[in-house]
Design an enzyme around this catalytic site. Structure first.
Site, PDB file in Angstrom:
ATOM      1  N   HIS A 287      -3.206  11.288   5.049  1.00  0.00           N
ATOM      2  CA  HIS A 287      -1.910  11.583   4.429  1.00  0.00           C
ATOM      3  C   HIS A 287      -1.870  10.975   3.037  1.00  0.00           C
ATOM      4  CE1 HIS A 287      -1.631   8.166   7.178  1.00  0.00           C
ATOM      5  NE2 HIS A 287      -0.868   7.604   6.255  1.00  0.00           N
TER       6      HIS A 287
ATOM      7  N   LYS B 289     -11.575   0.047  13.019  1.00  0.00           N
ATOM      8  CA  LYS B 289     -10.282   0.589  13.442  1.00  0.00           C
ATOM      9  C   LYS B 289     -10.271   0.858  14.952  1.00  0.00           C
ATOM     10  CE  LYS B 289      -7.371   1.090   9.951  1.00  0.00           C
ATOM     11  NZ  LYS B 289      -6.016   0.521   9.945  1.00  0.00           N
TER      12      LYS B 289
ATOM     13  N   THR C 258      -6.445   5.635  13.166  1.00  0.00           N
ATOM     14  CA  THR C 258      -6.885   6.668  12.228  1.00  0.00           C
ATOM     15  C   THR C 258      -7.736   7.745  12.871  1.00  0.00           C
ATOM     16  OG1 THR C 258      -8.395   7.053  10.372  1.00  0.00           O
ATOM     17  CG2 THR C 258      -8.740   5.043  11.601  1.00  0.00           C
TER      18      THR C 258
ATOM     19  N   GLU D   5     -10.300   8.761  11.591  1.00  0.00           N
ATOM     20  CA  GLU D   5     -11.708   8.376  11.361  1.00  0.00           C
ATOM     21  C   GLU D   5     -12.357   7.905  12.655  1.00  0.00           C
ATOM     22  OE1 GLU D   5     -14.246   7.753   8.770  1.00  0.00           O
ATOM     23  OE2 GLU D   5     -13.177   9.498   8.045  1.00  0.00           O
TER      24      GLU D   5
ATOM     25  N   ALA E 200      -5.161  -3.193   5.700  1.00  0.00           N
ATOM     26  CA  ALA E 200      -6.559  -2.875   6.018  1.00  0.00           C
ATOM     27  C   ALA E 200      -7.370  -2.784   4.732  1.00  0.00           C
ATOM     28  CB  ALA E 200      -6.652  -1.523   6.737  1.00  0.00           C
TER      29      ALA E 200
ATOM     30  N   ARG F 233      -3.305 -11.480  -5.171  1.00  0.00           N
ATOM     31  CA  ARG F 233      -4.284 -10.703  -5.932  1.00  0.00           C
ATOM     32  C   ARG F 233      -4.119 -11.056  -7.390  1.00  0.00           C
ATOM     33  NH1 ARG F 233      -5.979  -9.477  -1.347  1.00  0.00           N
ATOM     34  NH2 ARG F 233      -5.756  -7.463  -0.359  1.00  0.00           N
TER      35      ARG F 233
ATOM     36  N   TYR G  73     -15.737   1.243   8.779  1.00  0.00           N
ATOM     37  CA  TYR G  73     -14.263   1.323   8.815  1.00  0.00           C
ATOM     38  C   TYR G  73     -13.791   1.921  10.142  1.00  0.00           C
ATOM     39  CZ  TYR G  73      -9.625   3.322   7.871  1.00  0.00           C
ATOM     40  OH  TYR G  73      -8.302   3.677   7.950  1.00  0.00           O
TER      41      TYR G  73
ATOM     42  N   GLY H  99       0.824  -1.209   0.000  1.00  0.00           N
ATOM     43  CA  GLY H  99       0.000   0.000   0.000  1.00  0.00           C
ATOM     44  C   GLY H  99       0.858   1.258   0.000  1.00  0.00           C
ATOM     45  N   GLN H 100       0.190   2.409   0.008  1.00  0.00           N
ATOM     46  CA  GLN H 100       0.919   3.691   0.002  1.00  0.00           C
ATOM     47  C   GLN H 100       1.927   3.784   1.154  1.00  0.00           C
ATOM     48  OE1 GLN H 100      -0.608   8.142  -0.181  1.00  0.00           O
ATOM     49  NE2 GLN H 100      -0.820   7.420   1.920  1.00  0.00           N
TER      50      GLN H 100
HETATM   51  P1  NAP Z   1      -3.675   1.295   1.311  1.00  0.00           P
HETATM   52  O1  NAP Z   1      -2.833   1.986   0.283  1.00  0.00           O
HETATM   53  O2  NAP Z   1      -5.104   1.034   1.020  1.00  0.00           O
HETATM   54  O3  NAP Z   1      -2.943  -0.093   1.642  1.00  0.00           O
HETATM   55  C1  NAP Z   1      -3.621  -1.141   2.328  1.00  0.00           C
HETATM   56  C2  NAP Z   1      -2.728  -2.359   2.345  1.00  0.00           C
HETATM   57  O4  NAP Z   1      -3.419  -3.432   3.007  1.00  0.00           O
HETATM   58  C3  NAP Z   1      -2.356  -2.902   0.939  1.00  0.00           C
HETATM   59  O5  NAP Z   1      -1.012  -3.344   0.973  1.00  0.00           O
HETATM   60  C4  NAP Z   1      -3.286  -4.089   0.792  1.00  0.00           C
HETATM   61  O6  NAP Z   1      -2.803  -5.113  -0.071  1.00  0.00           O
HETATM   62  C5  NAP Z   1      -3.287  -4.620   2.226  1.00  0.00           C
HETATM   63  N1  NAP Z   1      -4.382  -5.548   2.484  1.00  0.00           N
HETATM   64  C6  NAP Z   1      -5.711  -5.357   2.275  1.00  0.00           C
HETATM   65  N2  NAP Z   1      -6.391  -6.479   2.624  1.00  0.00           N
HETATM   66  C7  NAP Z   1      -5.470  -7.381   3.040  1.00  0.00           C
HETATM   67  C8  NAP Z   1      -5.550  -8.710   3.525  1.00  0.00           C
HETATM   68  N3  NAP Z   1      -6.719  -9.354   3.654  1.00  0.00           N
HETATM   69  N4  NAP Z   1      -4.403  -9.355   3.896  1.00  0.00           N
HETATM   70  C9  NAP Z   1      -3.207  -8.724   3.762  1.00  0.00           C
HETATM   71  N5  NAP Z   1      -3.061  -7.468   3.287  1.00  0.00           N
HETATM   72  C10 NAP Z   1      -4.188  -6.796   2.949  1.00  0.00           C
HETATM   73  O7  NAP Z   1      -3.618   2.100   2.687  1.00  0.00           O
HETATM   74  P2  NAP Z   1      -2.586   3.230   3.179  1.00  0.00           P
HETATM   75  O8  NAP Z   1      -3.107   4.551   2.788  1.00  0.00           O
HETATM   76  O9  NAP Z   1      -1.219   2.817   2.833  1.00  0.00           O
HETATM   77  O10 NAP Z   1      -2.788   3.127   4.756  1.00  0.00           O
HETATM   78  C11 NAP Z   1      -2.028   2.209   5.539  1.00  0.00           C
HETATM   79  C12 NAP Z   1      -2.784   1.919   6.825  1.00  0.00           C
HETATM   80  O11 NAP Z   1      -2.970   3.130   7.545  1.00  0.00           O
HETATM   81  C13 NAP Z   1      -4.171   1.341   6.634  1.00  0.00           C
HETATM   82  O12 NAP Z   1      -4.407   0.456   7.696  1.00  0.00           O
HETATM   83  C14 NAP Z   1      -5.100   2.540   6.734  1.00  0.00           C
HETATM   84  O13 NAP Z   1      -6.368   2.129   7.160  1.00  0.00           O
HETATM   85  C15 NAP Z   1      -4.363   3.349   7.784  1.00  0.00           C
HETATM   86  N6  NAP Z   1      -4.541   4.797   7.726  1.00  0.00           N
HETATM   87  C16 NAP Z   1      -4.338   5.459   6.561  1.00  0.00           C
HETATM   88  C17 NAP Z   1      -4.446   6.844   6.520  1.00  0.00           C
HETATM   89  C18 NAP Z   1      -4.217   7.621   5.249  1.00  0.00           C
HETATM   90  O14 NAP Z   1      -4.633   8.792   5.206  1.00  0.00           O
HETATM   91  N7  NAP Z   1      -3.539   7.045   4.262  1.00  0.00           N
HETATM   92  C19 NAP Z   1      -4.774   7.544   7.706  1.00  0.00           C
HETATM   93  C20 NAP Z   1      -4.950   6.823   8.878  1.00  0.00           C
HETATM   94  C21 NAP Z   1      -4.807   5.459   8.889  1.00  0.00           C
HETATM   95  P3  NAP Z   1      -3.102  -5.054  -1.682  1.00  0.00           P
HETATM   96  O15 NAP Z   1      -2.116  -4.056  -2.216  1.00  0.00           O
HETATM   97  O16 NAP Z   1      -2.820  -6.424  -2.109  1.00  0.00           O
HETATM   98  O17 NAP Z   1      -4.524  -4.626  -1.833  1.00  0.00           O
HETATM   99  O1  G4F Z   2     -10.128  10.764   0.464  1.00  0.00           O
HETATM  100  P1  G4F Z   2     -11.224  10.137   1.238  1.00  0.00           P
HETATM  101  O2  G4F Z   2     -11.881   8.946   0.637  1.00  0.00           O
HETATM  102  O3  G4F Z   2     -10.617   9.851   2.683  1.00  0.00           O
HETATM  103  P2  G4F Z   2     -11.286   9.583   4.106  1.00  0.00           P
HETATM  104  O4  G4F Z   2     -12.667   9.080   4.000  1.00  0.00           O
HETATM  105  O5  G4F Z   2     -11.073  10.805   4.924  1.00  0.00           O
HETATM  106  O6  G4F Z   2     -10.378   8.378   4.640  1.00  0.00           O
HETATM  107  C1  G4F Z   2      -8.968   8.394   4.494  1.00  0.00           C
HETATM  108  O7  G4F Z   2      -8.398   9.016   5.619  1.00  0.00           O
HETATM  109  C2  G4F Z   2      -8.617   8.322   6.866  1.00  0.00           C
HETATM  110  C3  G4F Z   2      -7.942   9.158   7.966  1.00  0.00           C
HETATM  111  O8  G4F Z   2      -8.840  10.151   8.413  1.00  0.00           O
HETATM  112  C4  G4F Z   2      -8.023   6.934   6.755  1.00  0.00           C
HETATM  113  F1  G4F Z   2      -8.175   6.280   7.932  1.00  0.00           F
HETATM  114  C5  G4F Z   2      -8.703   6.184   5.630  1.00  0.00           C
HETATM  115  O9  G4F Z   2      -8.101   4.893   5.501  1.00  0.00           O
HETATM  116  C6  G4F Z   2      -8.501   6.955   4.327  1.00  0.00           C
HETATM  117  O10 G4F Z   2      -7.127   6.925   4.018  1.00  0.00           O
HETATM  118  O11 G4F Z   2     -12.374  11.204   1.504  1.00  0.00           O
HETATM  119  C7  G4F Z   2     -12.112  12.458   2.107  1.00  0.00           C
HETATM  120  C8  G4F Z   2     -13.381  13.286   2.119  1.00  0.00           C
HETATM  121  C9  G4F Z   2     -14.605  12.546   2.635  1.00  0.00           C
HETATM  122  O12 G4F Z   2     -15.308  13.396   3.514  1.00  0.00           O
HETATM  123  C10 G4F Z   2     -15.441  12.307   1.396  1.00  0.00           C
HETATM  124  O13 G4F Z   2     -16.856  12.257   1.615  1.00  0.00           O
HETATM  125  O14 G4F Z   2     -13.675  13.659   0.774  1.00  0.00           O
HETATM  126  C11 G4F Z   2     -15.069  13.512   0.563  1.00  0.00           C
HETATM  127  N1  G4F Z   2     -15.328  13.307  -0.856  1.00  0.00           N
HETATM  128  C12 G4F Z   2     -16.090  14.141  -1.636  1.00  0.00           C
HETATM  129  N2  G4F Z   2     -16.182  13.643  -2.879  1.00  0.00           N
HETATM  130  C13 G4F Z   2     -14.909  12.285  -1.610  1.00  0.00           C
HETATM  131  C14 G4F Z   2     -15.441  12.488  -2.884  1.00  0.00           C
HETATM  132  N3  G4F Z   2     -14.130  11.223  -1.303  1.00  0.00           N
HETATM  133  C15 G4F Z   2     -13.859  10.346  -2.295  1.00  0.00           C
HETATM  134  N4  G4F Z   2     -13.067   9.297  -2.021  1.00  0.00           N
HETATM  135  N5  G4F Z   2     -14.387  10.503  -3.569  1.00  0.00           N
HETATM  136  C16 G4F Z   2     -15.185  11.553  -3.915  1.00  0.00           C
HETATM  137  O15 G4F Z   2     -15.652  11.642  -5.049  1.00  0.00           O
END
Ligand code: NAP
Ligand code: G4F
Length: 322
Positions: A180, A154, A126, A128, A83, A36, A150, A12-13
């Site tokens: 992020h 979490k 998170t 969230e 996740a 996958r 979600y 993932g990212q």
């Molecule tokens: P992401 O890009 O969606 O990456 C999710 C990762 O989880 C991918 O490597 C995915 O594998 C793997 N995964 C999904 N289902 C799985 C399973 N059943 N078994 C093993 N691996 C699995 O998420 P991210 O943005 O990097 O975020 C990393 C973590 O931080 C996540 O837990 C997310 O919920 C949390 N988080 C993210 C943010 C944010 O803003 N980015 C903020 C707060 C918390 P595949 O590549 O094979 O799908």
């Molecule tokens: O980019 P989003 O989908 O991120 P969201 O829902 O904030 O979740 C991300 O951040 C969380 C941390 O707070 C992580 F835990 C989670 O795994 C993920 O990385 O949406 C951001 C906002 C939301 O309020 C959504 O309703 O943007 C609004 N939005 C408006 N139009 C949209 C859209 N979101 C998406 N994805 N697509 C739209 O067309």
């Protein structure tokens, strides 16, 4: 001897940036690879580390594979980033989200407790979990109120991380990370959806961008900065919980404007509001207080939203122009 780390969610990212950071510090890095049918290794290749990490087949929902892998890896540090991380999907797949995002974390904790209890554990919690915010600025003391399957999954994983620390004395930490982003962000998330669409519109590949609620506000930072905070948490003497955020919040509408302006486009002429993209329950505003992380970890966000979004737009222009 060099330290070793095991990362779930390495494809993932955050997993890709974290692997890159740990490799640069001399760690031996292994990661969980869920099978996958499509290519999930593009991020590791993009960072030029595809051959530097060891990938091990398994799934976070499968405790037996985790016990075997964690026993063999003998990792000093375990980062649980795997996740089902897209909030929107969690309403249509609540049970899968609960299994992967909630119980999956406990599978990792349990495998660690059984076969490698001296390892240090990081849980990707998170903002969230704050959901319907109970304080204008959210800190480690702010009560939680998740607004999606979600967020609820979490929150369970978060409390189990605290619970394993308090019950078994394990070194477990929970990073409550606010949104992020980066050029490696999945296309389903709003920042990347916007930067990709702005680039496509500029190149004449599409004309409109359909979005849901653009009046919501998020505290957005750069993923590369945030993985440093994960590592810093596991270098502390004791496990703890930390909010990781920039301390600034911005609407989706304003984030769009930054992206479109960068290409000399007018967002108002291209963005179409689509009620089908509104969520069943919304998190209207998130704004984190990173004071504890600054004080105890010496961490602070370094990348402005302007730099983040324009970098993402440039990366999408580069990808699409090829
Ligand atoms: P992401 O890009 O969606 O990456 C999710 C990762 O989880 C991918 O490597 C995915 O594998 C793997 N995964 C999904 N289902 C799985 C399973 N059943 N078994 C093993 N691996 C699995 O998420 P991210 O943005 O990097 O975020 C990393 C973590 O931080 C996540 O837990 C997310 O919920 C949390 N988080 C993210 C943010 C944010 O803003 N980015 C903020 C707060 C918390 P595949 O590549 O094979 O799908
Ligand atoms: O980019 P989003 O989908 O991120 P969201 O829902 O904030 O979740 C991300 O951040 C969380 C941390 O707070 C992580 F835990 C989670 O795994 C993920 O990385 O949406 C951001 C906002 C939301 O309020 C959504 O309703 O943007 C609004 N939005 C408006 N139009 C949209 C859209 N979101 C998406 N994805 N697509 C739209 O067309």
């Amino acid at each position: 001897m060099n330290k070793s780390a095991f990362i779930t969610g390495i494809t993932g990212q955050d997993g890709a940036y974290l692997a890159q950071l740990l490799l640069s510090k001399g760690y031996k890095v292994s990661g969980l690879l869920a099978r996958r049918s499509s290519d999930t290794l593009w991020r590791l290749r993009h960072l030029g580390i595809g051959n530097d990490v060891q990938l091990v087949d398994g799934d976070i929902t499968d405790l037996s594979s985790l016990i075997r892998i964690i026993e063999q890896s003998k990792a000093d540090e375990i980062y649980n980033l795997a996740a089902q991380s897209f909030v929107g999907t969690s309403w249509s797949q609540p049970l899968l989200t609960g299994n992967v995002t909630g119980l999956g974390a406990v599978n990792v904790l349990e495998a660690m407790r059984i076969v490698n209890p001296t390892a240090r554990f990081y849980q990707a919690s998170t903002s969230e979990m704050f959901g319907l915010i109970q304080e204008a600025v959210q800190s480690e003391q702010t009560p939680f109120y998740p607004r999606s399957p979600y967020g609820a999954a979490k929150l369970y994983a978060h409390w189990m991380t605290v619970n394993y620390r308090e019950s078994f004395g394990l070194h477990t930490s929970s990073g409550i990370l606010f949104n992020h982003e980066s050029p490696l962000r999945g296309i389903e998330f709003v920042t990347r959806k916007v930067t990709d669409a702005a680039a496509r519109i500029k190149l004449g590949l599409q004309t409109e961008l359909r979005l849901g609620n653009i009046d919501v506000k998020r505290d957005w930072g750069f993923a590369g900065d945030y993985v440093e905070a994960m590592w810093l948490m596991l270098q502390q003497e004791r496990g703890d919980d930390f909010v990781i955020a920039t301390g600034k919040t911005t609407t989706v509408r304003e984030m769009c404007r930054i992206a479109f302006d960068h290409l000399g486009l007018d967002a108002d002429k291209h963005v179409v509001i689509d009620s089908a993209l509104f969520r069943p329950a919304e998190v209207d505003v998130l704004l984190g207080n990173p004071g504890k992380a600054q004080q105890k970890l010496g961490w602070q966000a370094r990348t402005s939203l302007q730099t983040l979004i324009t970098t993402m737009v440039d990366a999408d222009m580069g990808r699409l122009s090829k």
